[in-house]
Design an enzyme around this catalytic site. Structure first.
Site, PDB file in Angstrom:
ATOM      1  N   GLU A   1       1.464  -1.503  -9.551  1.00 50.35           N
ATOM      2  CA  GLU A   1       1.252  -2.516  -8.504  1.00 50.35           C
ATOM      3  C   GLU A   1       0.023  -3.371  -8.837  1.00 50.35           C
ATOM      4  O   GLU A   1       0.045  -4.598  -8.682  1.00 50.35           O
ATOM      5  CB  GLU A   1       1.064  -1.824  -7.148  1.00 50.35           C
ATOM      6  CG  GLU A   1       0.879  -2.819  -6.011  1.00 50.35           C
ATOM      7  CD  GLU A   1       0.600  -2.138  -4.677  1.00 50.35           C
ATOM      8  OE1 GLU A   1       1.158  -1.049  -4.427  1.00 50.35           O
ATOM      9  OE2 GLU A   1      -0.181  -2.700  -3.894  1.00 50.35           O
TER      10      GLU A   1
ATOM     11  N   HIS B   1       7.244  -1.608  -7.056  1.00 48.53           N
ATOM     12  CA  HIS B   1       5.807  -1.855  -7.225  1.00 48.53           C
ATOM     13  C   HIS B   1       5.481  -3.290  -7.594  1.00 48.53           C
ATOM     14  O   HIS B   1       4.316  -3.661  -7.634  1.00 48.53           O
ATOM     15  CB  HIS B   1       5.250  -0.913  -8.307  1.00 48.53           C
ATOM     16  CG  HIS B   1       5.608   0.511  -8.047  1.00 48.53           C
ATOM     17  ND1 HIS B   1       6.615   1.168  -8.715  1.00 48.53           N
ATOM     18  CD2 HIS B   1       5.127   1.384  -7.142  1.00 48.53           C
ATOM     19  CE1 HIS B   1       6.724   2.398  -8.237  1.00 48.53           C
ATOM     20  NE2 HIS B   1       5.843   2.557  -7.286  1.00 48.53           N
TER      21      HIS B   1
ATOM     22  N   SER C   1       2.777   9.531  -8.129  1.00 48.34           N
ATOM     23  CA  SER C   1       2.907   8.834  -6.840  1.00 48.34           C
ATOM     24  C   SER C   1       1.528   8.687  -6.219  1.00 48.34           C
ATOM     25  O   SER C   1       0.919   9.663  -5.776  1.00 48.34           O
ATOM     26  CB  SER C   1       3.835   9.624  -5.913  1.00 48.34           C
ATOM     27  OG  SER C   1       3.650   9.208  -4.577  1.00 48.34           O
ATOM     28  N   SER C   2       1.050   7.450  -6.158  1.00 48.42           N
ATOM     29  CA  SER C   2      -0.299   7.183  -5.646  1.00 48.42           C
ATOM     30  C   SER C   2      -0.423   7.633  -4.187  1.00 48.42           C
ATOM     31  O   SER C   2      -1.373   8.326  -3.820  1.00 48.42           O
ATOM     32  CB  SER C   2      -0.607   5.685  -5.769  1.00 48.42           C
ATOM     33  OG  SER C   2      -1.793   5.362  -5.086  1.00 48.42           O
TER      34      SER C   2
ATOM     35  N   HIS D   1      -2.258   1.395 -12.350  1.00 46.51           N
ATOM     36  CA  HIS D   1      -1.071   1.473 -11.495  1.00 46.51           C
ATOM     37  C   HIS D   1      -0.254   0.189 -11.631  1.00 46.51           C
ATOM     38  O   HIS D   1      -0.801  -0.906 -11.738  1.00 46.51           O
ATOM     39  CB  HIS D   1      -1.489   1.685 -10.031  1.00 46.51           C
ATOM     40  CG  HIS D   1      -0.343   2.086  -9.156  1.00 46.51           C
ATOM     41  ND1 HIS D   1       0.534   1.170  -8.618  1.00 46.51           N
ATOM     42  CD2 HIS D   1       0.080   3.300  -8.740  1.00 46.51           C
ATOM     43  CE1 HIS D   1       1.444   1.802  -7.902  1.00 46.51           C
ATOM     44  NE2 HIS D   1       1.195   3.110  -7.955  1.00 46.51           N
TER      45      HIS D   1
END
Ligand code: SF4
Length: 332
Positions: A135, A83, A231-232, A133
């Site tokens: 990322e 990520h 998990s996006s 998140h």
């Protein structure tokens, strides 16, 4: 018509493509290869990919997952997850003299480069994504003073930025294609001096899996997406199926299957997020077969052949190529 044609077996329709993407294979392969070359423990900052089965397997083989680079002993091998990380994390690792191996997906790294470029051009960066998140945390870290996170079209209206301010938008790689298009349209309506990537930064794997799940939703009575709760891209796949009007559920593994979801379902669609291994899909399909869904087929879809190179230091010394590794390559 024969009896078999009028009363077919309940079906399972498998999405194509599904499961591991190139960035996830590379990231898992990096940890496996680091364990082979340097021996345990190999420290990994955050979950290497968002899947509990993958993390558990790697932990069993000697990977140690930590939340922060500060928890890694000075000088030890430390893998950054797929990520990506912020420059602040890189600086912290350098200060601790960590031997860093970067498993950031190249498509995430591209978003970082775009953020750096837009910040250098003096633009305010509107980062479309989910605030918490990893990322998004990493990309925002490239220009924290000039980056605002936007989650929805409603957020766009609330932004405290003048209409004619120079802005640029970027998007998280694993978002829903359709919802992101709505947010980007809202940004274009609101700002007069706006630039962005071509379209968005949603990666090929997220797009392909969302398209495949749309196709499933149109021909199935219920859709099951194998993937972990954090998990996006797996969560977005569930949403995409529901937006098509099909009931859909996230199934982290077969033990979490609620058989009531299958009530009167003739055709069950099965897919898997980009971080979910095929072994979990097989477990679910075996259970569905045992429950009478014995006709298992693969839907038509877009074949994928994307491969990302491994860091040079981990390549096979004889061939110079990425060596095969058990978990990353288990379903090839
Ligand atoms: S989902 Fe997309 S961005 Fe994320 S690791 Fe896979 S290819 Fe890279």
């Amino acid at each position: 018509m024969t009896t078999e044609q009028t009363t077919p077996h309940p079906r399972v329709l498998l999405a194509e493509p599904r499961g591991f993407c190139a960035g996830v294979r590379r990231a898992i392969g990096i940890v496996e290869r680091a364990l082979d070359l340097y021996g345990a423990p190999v420290y990994v900052r955050k979950e290497i990919v968002h899947n509990h089965h993958v993390v558990g397997e790697l932990r069993r083989r000697g990977a140690v997952f930590v939340d922060s680079e500060d928890e890694v002993p000075e000088g030890a091998v430390c893998v950054f997850s797929a990520h990506g990380v912020s420059p602040q994390v890189r600086a912290g690792a350098t200060a601790r003299r960590l031997d860093v191996i970067d498993a950031t997906c190249p498509l995430v790294a591209k978003v970082h480069q775009e953020a750096v470029r837009f910040a250098r051009d003096g633009r305010t960066i509107l980062l479309v994504g989910h605030e918490d998140h990893e990322e998004v945390e990493g990309v925002r870290g490239e220009a924290p003073a000039r980056t605002l996170v936007v989650e929805s079209a409603e957020d766009v209206e609330r932004l405290d930025v003048p209409e004619d301010a120079p802005v640029a938008y970027l998007t998280q790689t694993t978002l829903s294609f359709d919802e992101t298009a709505e947010v980007v349209q809202a940004l274009h309506r609101r700002f007069t001096d706006i630039v962005g990537p071509h379209g968005d930064d949603i990666c090929y794997a997220s797009q392909n899996r969302q398209n495949a799940v749309k196709s499933l939703a149109r021909s199935c009575d219920v859709v099951l997406v194998v993937g972990s709760e954090n998990s996006s891209n797996s969560q977005r796949m569930v949403e995409v199926a529901r937006r098509e009007g099909c009931p859909a559920h996230l199934v982290p593994d077969v033990t979490r299957l609620d058989e009531r979801w299958l009530d009167s379902a003739g055709t069950v669609g099965v897919s898997a997020g980009a971080s979910a291994p095929e072994i979990l899909v097989r477990g679910l399909v075996d259970r569905l077969t045992a429950l009478g869904h014995t006709d298992v087929r693969v839907d038509d879809g877009t074949p994928e052949d994307v491969v990302f190179a491994m860091p040079t230091r981990l390549a096979d010394p004889e061939t110079g190529r990425a060596p095969r590794t058990p978990l990353a390559d288990e379903d090839r």
